[in-house]
Scaffold this motif. Structure first.
Motif, PDB file in Angstrom:
ATOM      1  N   PRO A 157       0.825  -1.206   0.000  1.00 56.35           N
ATOM      2  CA  PRO A 157       0.000   0.000   0.000  1.00 56.35           C
ATOM      3  C   PRO A 157       0.863   1.261   0.000  1.00 56.35           C
ATOM      4  CG  PRO A 157       0.119  -0.908   2.201  1.00 56.35           C
ATOM      5  CD  PRO A 157       0.854  -1.861   1.306  1.00 56.35           C
ATOM      6  N   ARG A 158       0.307   2.322  -0.531  1.00 60.13           N
ATOM      7  CA  ARG A 158       0.932   3.642  -0.441  1.00 60.13           C
ATOM      8  C   ARG A 158      -0.157   4.619  -0.046  1.00 60.13           C
ATOM      9  NH1 ARG A 158       4.176   7.231  -5.016  1.00 60.13           N
ATOM     10  NH2 ARG A 158       4.349   9.110  -3.723  1.00 60.13           N
ATOM     11  N   VAL A 159       0.123   5.386   0.978  1.00 58.47           N
ATOM     12  CA  VAL A 159      -0.819   6.390   1.444  1.00 58.47           C
ATOM     13  C   VAL A 159      -0.393   7.730   0.860  1.00 58.47           C
ATOM     14  CG1 VAL A 159      -1.831   7.510   3.456  1.00 58.47           C
ATOM     15  CG2 VAL A 159      -1.211   5.090   3.568  1.00 58.47           C
ATOM     16  N   PHE A 160      -1.303   8.318   0.107  1.00 61.93           N
ATOM     17  CA  PHE A 160      -1.046   9.607  -0.525  1.00 61.93           C
ATOM     18  C   PHE A 160      -1.730  10.707   0.279  1.00 61.93           C
ATOM     19  CE2 PHE A 160      -0.916   6.495  -3.947  1.00 61.93           C
ATOM     20  CZ  PHE A 160       0.212   6.866  -4.661  1.00 61.93           C
ATOM     21  N   ASP A 161      -1.086  11.866   0.340  1.00 64.72           N
ATOM     22  CA  ASP A 161      -1.691  13.052   0.928  1.00 64.72           C
ATOM     23  C   ASP A 161      -1.173  14.264   0.164  1.00 64.72           C
ATOM     24  OD1 ASP A 161       0.892  13.533   1.881  1.00 64.72           O
ATOM     25  OD2 ASP A 161       0.390  13.122   3.960  1.00 64.72           O
ATOM     26  N   ARG A 162      -1.535  15.434   0.618  1.00 66.22           N
ATOM     27  CA  ARG A 162      -1.144  16.649  -0.105  1.00 66.22           C
ATOM     28  C   ARG A 162       0.372  16.824  -0.160  1.00 66.22           C
ATOM     29  NH1 ARG A 162      -4.099  21.045   1.160  1.00 66.22           N
ATOM     30  NH2 ARG A 162      -2.554  22.387   0.241  1.00 66.22           N
ATOM     31  N   GLU A 163       1.096  16.201   0.769  1.00 66.09           N
ATOM     32  CA  GLU A 163       2.557  16.307   0.801  1.00 66.09           C
ATOM     33  C   GLU A 163       3.236  15.300  -0.122  1.00 66.09           C
ATOM     34  OE1 GLU A 163       3.648  18.897   2.516  1.00 66.09           O
ATOM     35  OE2 GLU A 163       1.576  19.222   3.137  1.00 66.09           O
ATOM     36  N   SER A 164       2.471  14.406  -0.745  1.00 66.92           N
ATOM     37  CA  SER A 164       3.038  13.369  -1.607  1.00 66.92           C
ATOM     38  C   SER A 164       3.624  13.924  -2.898  1.00 66.92           C
ATOM     39  CB  SER A 164       1.968  12.338  -1.968  1.00 66.92           C
ATOM     40  OG  SER A 164       1.461  11.717  -0.825  1.00 66.92           O
ATOM     41  N   GLY A 165       3.200  15.125  -3.278  1.00 64.99           N
ATOM     42  CA  GLY A 165       3.671  15.700  -4.516  1.00 64.99           C
ATOM     43  C   GLY A 165       2.987  15.125  -5.748  1.00 64.99           C
ATOM     44  N   VAL A 166       1.863  14.466  -5.537  1.00 64.62           N
ATOM     45  CA  VAL A 166       1.119  13.851  -6.638  1.00 64.62           C
ATOM     46  C   VAL A 166      -0.224  14.580  -6.752  1.00 64.62           C
ATOM     47  CG1 VAL A 166       0.102  11.706  -7.503  1.00 64.62           C
ATOM     48  CG2 VAL A 166       2.215  11.627  -6.152  1.00 64.62           C
ATOM     49  N   PRO A 167      -0.621  14.961  -7.966  1.00 64.85           N
ATOM     50  CA  PRO A 167      -1.908  15.649  -8.124  1.00 64.85           C
ATOM     51  C   PRO A 167      -3.079  14.808  -7.609  1.00 64.85           C
ATOM     52  CG  PRO A 167      -0.609  15.835 -10.139  1.00 64.85           C
ATOM     53  CD  PRO A 167       0.101  14.859  -9.248  1.00 64.85           C
ATOM     54  N   LEU A 168      -4.021  15.459  -6.965  1.00 69.39           N
ATOM     55  CA  LEU A 168      -5.183  14.784  -6.393  1.00 69.39           C
ATOM     56  C   LEU A 168      -5.926  13.955  -7.446  1.00 69.39           C
ATOM     57  CD1 LEU A 168      -7.122  14.295  -4.009  1.00 69.39           C
ATOM     58  CD2 LEU A 168      -8.297  16.404  -4.658  1.00 69.39           C
ATOM     59  N   VAL A 169      -6.077  14.482  -8.640  1.00 70.02           N
ATOM     60  CA  VAL A 169      -6.803  13.771  -9.697  1.00 70.02           C
ATOM     61  C   VAL A 169      -6.128  12.429  -9.998  1.00 70.02           C
ATOM     62  CG1 VAL A 169      -7.474  13.839 -12.138  1.00 70.02           C
ATOM     63  CG2 VAL A 169      -7.791  15.848 -10.695  1.00 70.02           C
ATOM     64  N   ASP A 170      -4.802  12.404 -10.036  1.00 74.41           N
ATOM     65  CA  ASP A 170      -4.081  11.162 -10.305  1.00 74.41           C
ATOM     66  C   ASP A 170      -4.275  10.158  -9.171  1.00 74.41           C
ATOM     67  OD1 ASP A 170      -3.181  12.369 -12.612  1.00 74.41           O
ATOM     68  OD2 ASP A 170      -1.157  12.723 -11.870  1.00 74.41           O
ATOM     69  N   VAL A 171      -4.223  10.646  -7.937  1.00 79.67           N
ATOM     70  CA  VAL A 171      -4.388   9.767  -6.781  1.00 79.67           C
ATOM     71  C   VAL A 171      -5.799   9.188  -6.747  1.00 79.67           C
ATOM     72  CG1 VAL A 171      -4.401   9.670  -4.262  1.00 79.67           C
ATOM     73  CG2 VAL A 171      -2.592  10.915  -5.451  1.00 79.67           C
TER      74      VAL A 171
END
Length: 147
Positions: A21-35
């Motif tokens: 698993p990978r937990v994404f958040d605003r600090e991940s540097g990945v656009p929300l739409v992609d996540v």
């Protein structure tokens, strides 16, 4: 909405090759739409989504609620749209650690609206109507949790 919200939001994706698993958040540097796209990539239905060269699928393949991520939280609202055999145990673990947990699972009308295939386009409108009605009935319980 294309920007991460100011408040804390965690979205889980699962590496399609390793199962990690990978937990994404605003600090991940990945656009929300992609996540969100990766988190909606249901195996066998929608293809994995590549993020940083890694293919991710829906975090629900790990667990439908990912409740372990709520460890240490004082209040937890669980929206469990599908049957999860480990839900009761996960809720009990959170509650025993002092957390207040409210669980909402589909009522009979919602289950009926899903039918045999909750991903079928024909179930979208009936499911939305049933879910909204159930949400209105649960609103007082949810408000009490956050009060």
């Amino acid at each position: 909405m294309h920007a991460w919200p100011d408040r804390r939001l965690l979205i889980v994706g699962v590496n399609a090759e390793t199962g990690e698993p990978r937990v994404f958040d605003r600090e991940s540097g990945v656009p929300l739409v992609d996540v969100v796209s990766a988190s909606c990539a249901v195996p066998g239905i929608w293809p994995p989504v590549s993020i940083d060269g890694v293919r991710y699928v829906d975090g629900g393949v790990r667990t439908s609620t990912n409740l372990d991520l709520a460890a240490g939280c004082a209040r937890v609202l669980v929206l469990a749209p599908m049957v999860d055999p480990g839900l009761e145990e996960d809720v009990a673990r959170l509650a025993s650690a002092g957390g207040r947990v409210e669980v909402i699972t589909p009522d009979e009308a919602s289950l009926s609206a899903f039918g045999d295939d909750p991903l079928a386009p024909s179930t979208r409108t009936p499911s939305a109507v049933a879910g909204r009605a159930q949400g209105l009935r649960a609103a007082d319980r949810v408000a009490e949790l956050w009060a």
